[in-house]
Motif scaffolding. Structure first.
Motif, mmCIF file in Angstrom:
data_model
loop_
_atom_site.group_PDB
_atom_site.id
_atom_site.type_symbol
_atom_site.label_atom_id
_atom_site.label_comp_id
_atom_site.label_asym_id
_atom_site.label_seq_id
_atom_site.Cartn_x
_atom_site.Cartn_y
_atom_site.Cartn_z
ATOM 1 N N ALA A 143 0.832 -1.200 0.000
ATOM 2 C CA ALA A 143 0.000 0.000 0.000
ATOM 3 C C ALA A 143 0.868 1.253 0.000
ATOM 4 O O ALA A 143 0.451 2.305 -0.472
ATOM 5 C CB ALA A 143 -0.913 0.000 1.228
ATOM 6 N N LEU A 144 2.094 1.118 0.547
ATOM 7 C CA LEU A 144 3.038 2.234 0.584
ATOM 8 C C LEU A 144 4.431 1.683 0.337
ATOM 9 O O LEU A 144 4.849 0.711 0.978
ATOM 10 C CB LEU A 144 2.993 2.934 1.943
ATOM 11 N N LEU A 145 5.150 2.300 -0.595
ATOM 12 C CA LEU A 145 6.508 1.876 -0.945
ATOM 13 C C LEU A 145 7.504 2.903 -0.417
ATOM 14 O O LEU A 145 7.449 4.080 -0.791
ATOM 15 C CB LEU A 145 6.646 1.739 -2.465
ATOM 16 N N LEU A 146 8.410 2.461 0.476
ATOM 17 C CA LEU A 146 9.456 3.319 1.019
ATOM 18 C C LEU A 146 10.737 3.095 0.231
ATOM 19 O O LEU A 146 11.242 1.976 0.173
ATOM 20 C CB LEU A 146 9.702 2.999 2.498
ATOM 21 N N LEU A 147 11.279 4.154 -0.350
ATOM 22 C CA LEU A 147 12.504 4.068 -1.148
ATOM 23 C C LEU A 147 13.585 4.899 -0.470
ATOM 24 O O LEU A 147 13.469 6.120 -0.376
ATOM 25 C CB LEU A 147 12.269 4.575 -2.569
ATOM 26 N N ASP A 148 14.631 4.218 -0.002
ATOM 27 C CA ASP A 148 15.719 4.889 0.712
ATOM 28 C C ASP A 148 16.888 5.095 -0.237
ATOM 29 O O ASP A 148 17.596 4.149 -0.580
ATOM 30 C CB ASP A 148 16.148 4.034 1.910
ATOM 31 N N GLU A 149 17.075 6.326 -0.700
ATOM 32 C CA GLU A 149 18.174 6.701 -1.600
ATOM 33 C C GLU A 149 18.264 5.783 -2.819
ATOM 34 O O GLU A 149 19.302 5.189 -3.096
ATOM 35 C CB GLU A 149 19.509 6.663 -0.836
ATOM 36 N N PRO A 150 17.191 5.626 -3.598
ATOM 37 C CA PRO A 150 17.245 4.712 -4.745
ATOM 38 C C PRO A 150 18.217 5.160 -5.837
ATOM 39 O O PRO A 150 18.679 4.335 -6.631
ATOM 40 C CB PRO A 150 15.804 4.708 -5.259
ATOM 41 N N ALA A 151 18.545 6.461 -5.900
ATOM 42 C CA ALA A 151 19.453 6.953 -6.937
ATOM 43 C C ALA A 151 20.915 6.909 -6.515
ATOM 44 O O ALA A 151 21.798 7.218 -7.332
ATOM 45 C CB ALA A 151 19.080 8.383 -7.328
ATOM 46 N N ALA A 152 21.191 6.525 -5.263
ATOM 47 C CA ALA A 152 22.575 6.505 -4.789
ATOM 48 C C ALA A 152 23.400 5.514 -5.585
ATOM 49 O O ALA A 152 23.030 4.358 -5.752
ATOM 50 C CB ALA A 152 22.611 6.147 -3.308
ATOM 51 N N GLY A 153 24.540 5.976 -6.106
ATOM 52 C CA GLY A 153 25.446 5.110 -6.840
ATOM 53 C C GLY A 153 25.099 4.901 -8.293
ATOM 54 O O GLY A 153 25.819 4.171 -9.000
ATOM 55 N N LEU A 154 24.017 5.518 -8.786
ATOM 56 C CA LEU A 154 23.620 5.334 -10.180
ATOM 57 C C LEU A 154 24.257 6.409 -11.060
ATOM 58 O O LEU A 154 24.468 7.548 -10.625
ATOM 59 C CB LEU A 154 22.096 5.404 -10.315
ATOM 60 N N ASN A 155 24.538 6.046 -12.303
ATOM 61 C CA ASN A 155 25.036 7.044 -13.247
ATOM 62 C C ASN A 155 23.866 7.825 -13.828
ATOM 63 O O ASN A 155 22.694 7.559 -13.522
ATOM 64 C CB ASN A 155 25.884 6.386 -14.338
ATOM 65 N N SER A 156 24.159 8.785 -14.689
ATOM 66 C CA SER A 156 23.110 9.693 -15.169
ATOM 67 C C SER A 156 22.033 8.970 -15.971
ATOM 68 O O SER A 156 20.840 9.241 -15.811
ATOM 69 C CB SER A 156 23.736 10.802 -16.019
ATOM 70 N N SER A 157 22.424 8.018 -16.824
ATOM 71 C CA SER A 157 21.421 7.303 -17.608
ATOM 72 C C SER A 157 20.567 6.406 -16.724
ATOM 73 O O SER A 157 19.350 6.271 -16.943
ATOM 74 C CB SER A 157 22.097 6.465 -18.705
ATOM 75 N N GLU A 158 21.178 5.809 -15.707
ATOM 76 C CA GLU A 158 20.414 4.966 -14.777
ATOM 77 C C GLU A 158 19.444 5.807 -13.952
ATOM 78 O O GLU A 158 18.338 5.360 -13.639
ATOM 79 C CB GLU A 158 21.362 4.193 -13.868
ATOM 80 N N LYS A 159 19.844 7.038 -13.620
ATOM 81 C CA LYS A 159 18.944 7.914 -12.878
ATOM 82 C C LYS A 159 17.742 8.307 -13.734
ATOM 83 O O LYS A 159 16.614 8.395 -13.226
ATOM 84 C CB LYS A 159 19.685 9.159 -12.402
ATOM 85 N N LEU A 160 17.966 8.539 -15.014
ATOM 86 C CA LEU A 160 16.843 8.854 -15.901
ATOM 87 C C LEU A 160 15.885 7.673 -16.001
ATOM 88 O O LEU A 160 14.658 7.845 -15.973
ATOM 89 C CB LEU A 160 17.362 9.234 -17.292
#
Length: 580
Positions: A492-509
């Motif tokens: 019902a609720l998704l908690l995302l803790d720093e999901p972009a940490a360590g990703l490159n620019s294309s992965e962040k997009l």
């Protein structure tokens, strides 16, 4: 293909073993060796469960082996009970004592757990030696009876071989059951297992209880085979022998347990001709064990499995998975309501009276500088930490005092800043665990859970690699697997803790697009991240923390322009920070 053919091959092998045991021309010496091997193998199966599957150290297996042996010995010799009744009583007593040991060691691990199990083993040995009116003390128990219809050595060996085959098959199937998957998850990452819904308490106790049960069964058969037991046969040294057997053969498989048991029993006997040369026998025996441990760290069977994976590819899936859907929730407009949440560590107020609400069906961001209390807040929300004070309402239900697995069942999914996958498993197995631990999916059969897991992997673009072990994936793809595992639980609720940490620019997009697709499905997201571009792109509402307190809360565009937020966190002009 291999797994489907496995039961047939196993049944054929077991039948051949029983026939060989019943009709092979063996002298009394070889019969005793084979009975010892079979009874020890069943006890070692127990270590396959507790150590190989659950990752818990048990250096007291000889104690449980002794419980079964003494129950059969005292039951048949002193109380004149039927062999099977005495065996059942011994196994039941071992089961209860194993559960007790599991409860007593619930919060222990590593060398502390080893020390407690060693102490338990020593206590049991002392009782066997000194409780003379019951155990007969150092003299042991003799005149132990076998089953009436299996009194001959050949027939009893057949009983032992059948027991090894049946128990071995059950242990072999255990990793593919919900309990077995829970044990494997617990072994790989206890924290991640708890937040995806694994009941850590029940799983640990079950592992110790099953291990003890198998030890008791093995001990009862050992007593029937040798017709005599004494305390020195169940000492701490025997627990070390059991542990060595499972490590040499392969800790994660009953086949490895049989190989290790046979090796440590048969190898010394095969080197008997060298005992005339002082020290040579022990030198060769010890060298063989050292070489196996050095060059086969996963045991003999683990080494064979590694080589076999190169030759056999897993079977392809049939039809493509269904689209990923989420069960709608109509429990009010708020997915999460937090009131005066506090978490203190001694004098440190990591979270101090924080309140905010997350509306259903959107993306809500929780931001702040390092040390502001964001991750601590998520840990309190997911049950990793128990709140010092305050209220946490998930879909209107107060979950502030629930353990992590119950919060997962209530509809809370989570990922971690430092990726926490079950590294010995495939991507599909990781996501299946997330699927079967949800309250919404409870009671679904395994094929349905696999389809749900495949759908989640397809949603993040990794279904084609579902059967690959997660250690073979890139860092960014491991992030996606962790998100898929959370999605498979239908939260019902998704908690995302720093999901972009360590990703490159294309992965962040790609992550940004994925979060938008998740939100479009109607799933509510609470995200923590330091990437303001990502936050500004996906979040409609933002709460800002600083020094454990809330300093701003509101619509994203307005919050990012507030002077307090800029001063505390952004450190730049608001337009630049909010610009995609």
């Amino acid at each position: 293909m291999i797994r489907q053919a496995g039961p047939v091959a196993y049944a054929i092998f077991a039948l051949l073993a029983v026939v060989a045991a019943a009709f092979a021309p063996l002298d009394d010496y070889m019969l005793h060796i084979l009975v010892q091997t079979a009874s020890y193998a069943i006890a070692v199966f127990g270590l396959t469960v507790v150590l190989g599957l659950c990752g818990q150290i048990n250096l007291a297996q000889a104690a449980f082996f002794g419980f079964g042996a003494y129950a059969v010995g005292l039951g048949t010799a002193d109380l004149h009970l039927d062999f099977w009744v005495a065996l059942a009583l011994g196994a039941a007593f071992a089961l209860v004592m194993g559960a007790f040991l599991g409860v007593a060691t619930l919060r222990l691990g590593g060398h502390y757990l080893a020390m407690v199990t060693i102490s338990f083993q020593q206590i049991v040995t002392l009782i066997m030696v000194n409780w003379i009116p019951v155990t007969h003390g150092p003299d042991g128990v003799g005149s132990i009876q076998r089953p009436a219809h299996f009194a001959s050595a050949h027939a009893f060996l057949g009983v032992c071989v059948v027991a090894v085959a049946l128990v071995g098959y059950l242990v072999w199937r255990l990793p593919h059951t919900p309990l077995g998957r829970a044990m494997r998850a617990l072994r790989d990452n206890e924290l991640a297992a708890s937040v995806v819904g694994v009941n850590v308490y029940r799983t640990k106790v079950a592992a110790f209880a099953l291990s003890a049960l198998l030890g008791g069964i093995g001990g009862g058969l050992f007593a029937g085979g040798f017709a005599y037991v004494s305390p020195d046969q169940f000492s701490f040294a025997e627990s070390i022998v059991f542990m060595t057997m499972v490590l040499l053969g392969g800790v994660a498989s009953p086949i490895g347990a049989v190989i290790g048991t046979a090796l440590l029993i048969v190898l010394p006997e095969s080197l008997r001709f060298l005992k005339s040369v002082p020290g040579l026998y022990l030198a060769i025996y010890g060298l063989a064990i050292i070489l196996i441990i050095r060059y086969m760290p996963d045991g003999i069977w683990g080494y064979v499995q590694q080589r076999a994976r190169r030759w056999f590819a897993p079977p392809p899936f049939g039809a493509p998975p269904p689209g990923l859907a989420f069960a709608p929730s109509h429990n009010g407009a708020l997915a999460l309501e937090v009131r005066q949440l506090a978490k203190y560590f001694g004098g440190l107020r990591a979270v101090d009276g924080v309140s905010f609400a997350v509306r259903r069906g959107g993306v809500h961001a929780l931001i702040g500088p390092n040390g502001s209390g964001k991750t601590t807040t998520l840990n309190v929300l997911s049950g990793v930490y128990i709140a010092t004070g305050g209220r946490i309402a998930l879909s209107g239900r107060d979950v502030a005092r629930l353990p992590p697995h119950q919060r997962a069942a209530a509809g809370l999914g989570r990922t971690f800043q430092n990726i926490r996958l079950f590294r010995s498993m495939s991507a599909l197995e990781n996501v299946v665990i997330g699927a079967e631990r949800s309250g919404c999916n409870a009671g679904a059969d395994h094929p349905a859970l696999v389809e749900r897991a495949r759908a989640a992997l397809a949603f993040v673009g990794l279904e084609a690699r579902a059967r690959e072990r997660v250690t073979g994936f890139s860092y960014g793809h491991q992030r996606l697997i962790e998100i898929a595992r959370a999605l498979a639980g239908n939260p019902a609720l998704l908690l995302l803790d720093e999901p972009a940490a360590g990703l490159n620019s294309s992965e962040k997009l790609a992550l940004r697009d994925l979060l938008k697709r998740i939100a479009a499905k109607g799933l509510t997201i609470l995200i923590i991240d330091h990437d303001m571009t990502l936050v500004a792109d996906v979040a409609a509402h933002i709460t800002v923390l600083n020094f454990g307190r809330r300093i701003a809360d509101g619509v994203a565009a307005d919050v990012l322009r507030q002077p307090d937020v800029i001063a505390a966190y952004l450190g730049s002009e608001p337009d630049a920070a909010a610009r995609p």
